[in-house]
Design an enzyme around this catalytic site. Structure first.
Site, short mmCIF file in Angstrom:
data_model
loop_
_atom_site.label_atom_id
_atom_site.label_comp_id
_atom_site.label_asym_id
_atom_site.label_seq_id
_atom_site.Cartn_x
_atom_site.Cartn_y
_atom_site.Cartn_z
N TYR A 21 -26.26 10.83 40.07
CA TYR A 21 -25.35 11.92 39.63
C TYR A 21 -24.12 11.36 39.80
CZ TYR A 21 -24.52 16.37 37.19
OH TYR A 21 -24.20 17.22 36.26
N ARG A 25 -18.96 17.90 26.13
CA ARG A 25 -18.03 17.89 27.05
C ARG A 25 -18.85 17.16 28.34
NH1 ARG A 25 -16.19 19.52 31.71
NH2 ARG A 25 -18.05 20.65 32.11
N LYS A 79 -29.48 16.24 36.81
CA LYS A 79 -29.39 17.28 37.19
C LYS A 79 -30.80 17.92 37.81
CE LYS A 79 -25.85 20.35 37.47
NZ LYS A 79 -24.17 20.02 37.49
N GLU A 135 -25.56 22.91 30.24
CA GLU A 135 -24.84 21.99 31.10
C GLU A 135 -23.87 21.43 30.00
OE1 GLU A 135 -23.61 20.15 34.39
OE2 GLU A 135 -25.21 21.78 34.22
N ASP A 136 -22.59 21.15 30.54
CA ASP A 136 -21.55 20.55 29.68
C ASP A 136 -21.26 20.74 28.32
OD1 ASP A 136 -20.93 19.31 32.22
OD2 ASP A 136 -21.68 17.43 31.74
N ASP A 187 -21.82 24.88 34.65
CA ASP A 187 -20.25 24.45 34.70
C ASP A 187 -19.45 25.80 35.09
OD1 ASP A 187 -20.71 21.79 34.12
OD2 ASP A 187 -21.27 22.76 32.08
N ASN A 239 -14.31 16.25 38.04
CA ASN A 239 -14.88 14.97 37.91
C ASN A 239 -14.77 14.22 36.69
OD1 ASN A 239 -16.67 15.08 40.39
ND2 ASN A 239 -17.79 17.06 39.33
#
Length: 562
Positions: A101, A154, A172, A243-244, A267, A415
């Site tokens: 990850y 993103r 994940k 996610e993202d 997130d 990150n």
């Protein structure tokens, strides 16, 4: 091999069984299994244990010269023999988590199409919007219980990676299994391919996604709606983790679906939960409450505002008013401190903007109130970075904070590592070792005047695996804010710092299984109390958690007819 569990009955044999990652044992197939499943001659003579296999795999792993090659190697094992993959992670979780990850997964996402080898998960492209049910039915995983889905817009701090974002759901879900004990057979990564606005991808002849500008507006909303409805038809009890997704979509999607389906946004909510848990641990160590802190944020996007709202909710639960809590939170973005007279505030920012009347008397050095101005006037005791921009926690800012706060709590959470607001080494040097530091990416310990400071990684992997396990074990139909708050408090209870003033802010990753079970119990208990799950005693819930906790052991196989 786990002889305490009943054998699995398999209807196929020969090369097919070696090509199925969920059931392949490689050289660990017993002599009896090799005969019954027509595997004689397809494998070397020696029969190995899973530990012997893991030892060989680790030796091979160490021979790779860079982290991306190590990531690719581990992914190859995952696509060949999932049980061995998770045993390897189990044995080396601290070393390998940054490889599977963050931060390495970011580079893997950028090079996804160039390094593509084998299918994993589902890609649902916008041109196939009328066939989503058929696509879901094509999945070989029949009992999916946890889905991680992205649209790749993103990815970490790297922006639009198109279908390359698939590396995030895959990584994940690897953590759901390795940290939270969710069987890999119950997990499914999905990428919604709605195009990309990344010109480098659109011009790259190797890019494997739909070559089109991203869709938006009603087209996008209708596509996601069709996807959510189709998932609910196919797997009505599955937990869906967003996610993202880009800021413009992340919060609206969460608001639209959180009360309709069992879903959450890691997130926004997972980051908030682990941050609040870490702050609670830091406050407990200082014998104070979160409601006594003054908190400054650098970054006022959906993630930062999600953390702020979770902090405010915890402050209110400790006895102060919502109004007072909001006065103690300062949100700073590229335009300065958010104030209620600013035009174009996003809906989720409006309730976090400071009243102009409260700050108009501040002594400031710029037209827009800067983070440094907030340090001098607001005197925060906590500083959280979610800006995605490196180096913005300058020496001047950190030292200004330290002048009014003896032990500042500083969390540069952006990150990957290249995007962090300040390194732990710099922060600790600037504060003479007095700061309590946690980061979003892994960092080596810092040594100052012969004292070693372990750097806690305020990583969502401390939270979301336990949430998933708690939802699965309790049978929860929703993920409520109260369940997320319970996860934060449970994480704080696991902090070594709460028991030892010299301990780490967060538990060691080697203890992640016990941490995830503790969080799962807290989450499941609240789900039951709120009516999101069927009634069950504490004993039954704990037993359900143990029963659902998968470990990387081979099962015995028996052959059956089709």
């Amino acid at each position: 091999m786990d002889d305490n569990k009943r054998p699995l009955y398999l209807p196929f044999a020969g090369p097919a069984i070696l090509e199925a990652p969920l059931i392949n044992k490689g050289s660990a197939f017993t002599e009896e299994e090799r005969i019954f499943f027509n595997l004689e001659g397809l494998l070397p003579h020696v029969i190995e244990t899973i530990e012997e296999q893991a030892s060989r795999a680790y030796d091979q792993y160490k021979n790779f010269g860079n982290d991306l090659d190590r990531h690719i190697y581990l992914r190859n094992i995952q696509d060949t023999n999932e049980t061995l993959y998770y045993r390897l992670l189990q044995n080396h979780i601290t070393e390998m988590m940054p490889i599977i990850y963050t931060p390495t997964v970011g580079l893997a996402c950028e090079r996804f199409s160039k390094n593509y080898r084998r299918n994993r998960g589902l890609f649902i492209s916008y041109p196939n919007k009328d066939r989503i049910d058929d696509i879901l039915n094509n999945s070989t995983r029949q009992k999916v219980k946890i889905i991680v889905v992205t649209d790749g817009e993103r990815i970490l701090g790297l922006g639009d990676q198109g279908i390359g974002g698939m590396g995030i759901p895959i990584g994940k879900l690897s953590l759901y299994t390795s940290c939270g004990g969710i069987s890999p057979a119950y997990t499914l990564p999905i990428t919604l391919d709605v195009g990309t606005d990344n010109p480098h991808l659109l011009e790259d002849p190797m890019y494997m996604g739909w070559r089109n500008q991203r869709i938006g507006g009603e087209e996008y909303a209708e596509f996601v709606e069709a996807f959510m409805e189709a998932v609910h038809r196919r797997w009505p009890d599955a937990l869906i983790q967003f996610e993202d997704f880009a800021q413009k979509n992340a919060m609206p999607l969460l608001e639209r679906y959180k009360d309709r389906y069992c879903c959450f946004n890691d997130d926004i909510q997972g980051t908030a939960a682990v941050t609040v848990g870490s702050l609670l641990a830091a406050c407990q160590a200082a014998d104070s409450k979160l409601s006594q802190q003054r908190i400054a944020f650098l970054g006022a996007g959906s993630a930062g505002c999600g953390i702020a709202e979770a902090i405010i909710a915890q402050m209110v639960s400790e006895g102060i008013s919502d109004e007072q809590a909001r006065q103690q939170v300062f949100m700073v973005d590229r335009w300065g401190l958010l104030q209620d007279n600013m035009p174009n505030l996003l809906p989720f920012q409006q309730n976090l903007a400071q009243q102009v009347a409260k700050v108009e008397g501040w002594n400031t050095e710029s037209e827009n109130i800067s983070l440094l101005d907030v340090m001098h006037n607001g005197k925060p005791t906590v500083l959280i970075g979610v800006s995605g921009a490196p180096g913005l926690f300058s020496e001047e800012i950190i030292k200004a904070m330290h002048t009014h706060c003896e032990r500042p709590i500083i969390f540069p959470l952006s990150n990957p590592t290249s995007r962090v607001e300040a390194t732990p080494k710099d922060i600790l040097h600037w504060t003479k070792g007095q700061a309590l530091v946690a980061t979003g990416s892994p960092f080596e310990p810092v040594v100052i005047e012969e004292q070693t400071y372990e750097i806690a990684q305020c990583n969502n992997s401390y939270i979301f695996p336990g949430i998933g396990l708690g939802v699965l074990a309790s049978g929860a139909k929703r993920v409520s804010n109260e369940m997320l708050m319970a996860s934060s408090r449970a994480l704080a209870e696991c902090s070594p710092l709460a028991k030892d003033g010299e301990g780490s802010l967060l538990p060691a990753l080697e203890d992640i299984h016990s941490v995830s079970k503790h969080i799962a119990f807290a989450v499941g208990k609240v789900a039951i109390e709120q009516g999101h799950a069927l009634p069950a005693s504490d004993e039954l819930l704990m037993q359900a958690i143990e029963d659902n906790f998968w470990t990387a052991e081979y099962r015995r196989y028996k052959r059956t007819s089709f």
